[in-house]
Write a protein that holds these residues in place. Structure first.
Motif, PDB file in Angstrom:
ATOM      1  N   GLY A  19       0.809  -1.050  -0.095  1.00  0.00           N
ATOM      2  CA  GLY A  19       0.035   0.064   0.040  1.00  0.00           C
ATOM      3  C   GLY A  19       0.774   1.369   0.128  1.00  0.00           C
ATOM      4  N   LEU A  54      -5.702   7.037  -2.661  1.00  0.00           N
ATOM      5  CA  LEU A  54      -6.690   6.515  -1.981  1.00  0.00           C
ATOM      6  C   LEU A  54      -6.659   4.995  -1.837  1.00  0.00           C
ATOM      7  CD1 LEU A  54      -9.685   8.629  -2.873  1.00  0.00           C
ATOM      8  CD2 LEU A  54      -8.366   8.825  -0.822  1.00  0.00           C
ATOM      9  N   PRO A  55      -6.229   4.297  -2.804  1.00  0.00           N
ATOM     10  CA  PRO A  55      -6.249   2.883  -2.587  1.00  0.00           C
ATOM     11  C   PRO A  55      -4.917   2.338  -2.014  1.00  0.00           C
ATOM     12  CG  PRO A  55      -5.948   3.364  -4.957  1.00  0.00           C
ATOM     13  CD  PRO A  55      -6.566   4.497  -4.228  1.00  0.00           C
ATOM     14  N   GLY A  58      -6.056   2.717   1.648  1.00  0.00           N
ATOM     15  CA  GLY A  58      -6.859   1.901   1.905  1.00  0.00           C
ATOM     16  C   GLY A  58      -6.082   0.406   2.286  1.00  0.00           C
ATOM     17  N   ALA A  59      -5.117   0.114   1.412  1.00  0.00           N
ATOM     18  CA  ALA A  59      -4.099  -1.191   1.557  1.00  0.00           C
ATOM     19  C   ALA A  59      -3.292  -1.067   3.000  1.00  0.00           C
ATOM     20  CB  ALA A  59      -3.375  -1.366   0.446  1.00  0.00           C
ATOM     21  N   LEU A  81     -10.716  -4.794   3.354  1.00  0.00           N
ATOM     22  CA  LEU A  81     -10.459  -3.507   3.025  1.00  0.00           C
ATOM     23  C   LEU A  81      -9.198  -3.710   2.112  1.00  0.00           C
ATOM     24  CD1 LEU A  81     -10.721  -0.414   3.052  1.00  0.00           C
ATOM     25  CD2 LEU A  81      -9.434  -0.466   5.267  1.00  0.00           C
ATOM     26  N   ALA A  82      -8.205  -4.311   2.414  1.00  0.00           N
ATOM     27  CA  ALA A  82      -6.940  -4.579   1.406  1.00  0.00           C
ATOM     28  C   ALA A  82      -7.482  -5.133   0.067  1.00  0.00           C
ATOM     29  CB  ALA A  82      -5.975  -5.255   2.232  1.00  0.00           C
ATOM     30  N   SER A  85      -9.034  -2.350  -2.009  1.00  0.00           N
ATOM     31  CA  SER A  85      -8.085  -1.506  -2.353  1.00  0.00           C
ATOM     32  C   SER A  85      -6.887  -2.344  -3.497  1.00  0.00           C
ATOM     33  CB  SER A  85      -7.266  -1.287  -1.091  1.00  0.00           C
ATOM     34  OG  SER A  85      -7.851  -0.508  -0.080  1.00  0.00           O
ATOM     35  N   TRP A  88      -9.205  -2.126  -6.524  1.00  0.00           N
ATOM     36  CA  TRP A  88      -9.217  -0.724  -7.176  1.00  0.00           C
ATOM     37  C   TRP A  88      -7.887  -0.345  -7.881  1.00  0.00           C
ATOM     38  CZ3 TRP A  88     -13.022   1.947  -8.950  1.00  0.00           C
ATOM     39  CH2 TRP A  88     -12.942   3.320  -9.203  1.00  0.00           C
ATOM     40  N   PHE A  89      -6.901  -0.777  -7.389  1.00  0.00           N
ATOM     41  CA  PHE A  89      -5.534  -0.365  -8.068  1.00  0.00           C
ATOM     42  C   PHE A  89      -5.641  -1.267  -9.397  1.00  0.00           C
ATOM     43  CE2 PHE A  89      -3.095   0.478  -3.950  1.00  0.00           C
ATOM     44  CZ  PHE A  89      -2.465   1.573  -4.697  1.00  0.00           C
ATOM     45  N   GLY A 128      -2.075  -4.446  -7.825  1.00  0.00           N
ATOM     46  CA  GLY A 128      -3.300  -4.974  -7.141  1.00  0.00           C
ATOM     47  C   GLY A 128      -3.554  -6.209  -7.029  1.00  0.00           C
TER      48      GLY A 128
END
Length: 201
Positions: A19, A54-55, A58-59, A81-82, A85, A88-89, A128
């Motif tokens: 992250g 943001l991701p 989050g990670a 949550l990870a 994220s 999203w990556f 990701g």
């Protein structure tokens, strides 16, 4: 629902490090010619905020939750949550044109084909996928391991040993009285008694 902290510390650390990488690589990558446009150090854009910062945050938060969690629910929330994220990556740059201009994160800055592929993998898709892999492995491990059972020790109650003073007097006397066996009356003894009786008579 309590778990040992060591069950997720390695996976959580890897997720947190990935992250951090995803959140800062776009700002420091131009130092060593590894960047997306604009290829200038510490250059902020809205696309980098939405698709990288943001991701990445989050990670990082998910990894920290996994590392410090003592509850199964907290650890699973950090893993989910990870995973979100990481997804999203990998996919954010694909769906971003739905609400903004095409390619809000820019494009690979290198001219070589291999380097452009490595930038795409290191900034988005590969990053990701790695976050999803480690976070899912941690989630599976946390779901499979048994919880910590707290053992409650019951105090032992001592059994009182009765003494002679605690027993009734009759029982004590009977227990302390010596046992003597009665001698059987033999035939010679009976004959002597009968002879003595006849002489007296």
């Amino acid at each position: 629902m309590r778990i040992r902290r060591t069950h997720g510390i390695v996976g959580g650390l890897l997720v947190a490090l990935l992250g951090i990488w995803g959140g800062v690589i776009s700002f420091v990558g131009p130092y060593f010619n590894y960047a997306y446009t604009p290829d200038k150090v510490w250059t902020y854009t809205t696309g980098r905020l939405e698709l990288e910062i943001l991701p990445g945050a989050g990670a990082l938060l998910g990894g920290l939750l996994i590392m410090v969690a003592r509850s199964r629910h907290v650890a699973l929330f950090g893993a989910l949550l990870a995973i979100a994220s990481g997804a999203w990556f990998a996919l954010g740059n694909v769906f971003a044109p739905l609400w903004t201009v095409a390619g809000p994160a820019g494009g690979p800055a290198s001219s070589g084909t291999l380097m452009r592929a490595l930038e795409q993998v290191g900034f988005f898709t590969g990053l990701g996928a790695a976050i999803i892999l480690f976070a899912a492995a941690v989630a599976g491990r946390i779901s499979a391991v048994p919880g910590v059972t707290k053992v409650i020790e019951r105090p032992t109650i001592p059994v009182p040993v009765s003494s002679a003073a605690d027993r009734p007097a009759a029982v004590s006397a009977a227990a302390e009285r010596p046992v003597t066996a009665e001698r059987p009356v033999t035939a010679d003894r009976r004959s002597a008694d009968e002879t003595e009786t006849q002489a007296i008579g």
